[in-house]
Design a protein around this motif. Structure first.
Motif, mmCIF file in Angstrom:
data_model
loop_
_atom_site.group_PDB
_atom_site.id
_atom_site.type_symbol
_atom_site.label_atom_id
_atom_site.label_comp_id
_atom_site.label_asym_id
_atom_site.label_seq_id
_atom_site.Cartn_x
_atom_site.Cartn_y
_atom_site.Cartn_z
ATOM 1 N N ARG A 104 0.840 -1.216 0.000
ATOM 2 C CA ARG A 104 0.000 0.000 0.000
ATOM 3 C C ARG A 104 0.868 1.256 0.000
ATOM 4 N NH1 ARG A 104 -5.665 -0.390 2.477
ATOM 5 N NH2 ARG A 104 -6.123 -2.575 2.113
ATOM 6 N N GLU A 158 -3.111 3.803 -0.861
ATOM 7 C CA GLU A 158 -3.119 3.594 0.594
ATOM 8 C C GLU A 158 -4.422 2.955 1.056
ATOM 9 O OE1 GLU A 158 -0.963 4.319 3.133
ATOM 10 O OE2 GLU A 158 0.626 5.172 1.905
ATOM 11 N N GLU A 159 -5.526 3.450 0.493
ATOM 12 C CA GLU A 159 -6.840 2.955 0.872
ATOM 13 C C GLU A 159 -7.474 2.240 -0.315
ATOM 14 O OE1 GLU A 159 -9.276 6.033 2.484
ATOM 15 O OE2 GLU A 159 -7.611 6.859 3.646
#
Length: 69
Positions: A24, A63-64
């Motif tokens: 990520r 990241e998400e």
């Protein structure tokens, strides 16, 4: 010499969610169904990957999680 196509590597990446968990926020280079390089800099990852293959699959892992409808 490349054994798999970029499209096959993309399909492999989509099927392996553990890759998205582990990397990520990073760029990854996939070559022949393996993570060949990773890092925070696209330039660095591309530089390493291009030494290994002339057409690496480079992807940014957000990241998400992203929901696409």
């Amino acid at each position: 010499m490349r054994k798999r196509t970029v499209e096959q590597d993309l399909e492999w990446l989509c099927k392996h969610q553990e890759i998205t968990q582990e990397y990520r926020g990073k760029y990854v280079a996939i070559i022949d169904e393996k993570v060949a390089a990773f890092g925070e800099s696209l330039r660095d990852v591309l530089s390493i990957a291009e030494k290994l293959d002339d057409e690496p699959l480079i992807s940014f892992i957000p990241e998400e999680e992203t929901l696409i409808l």
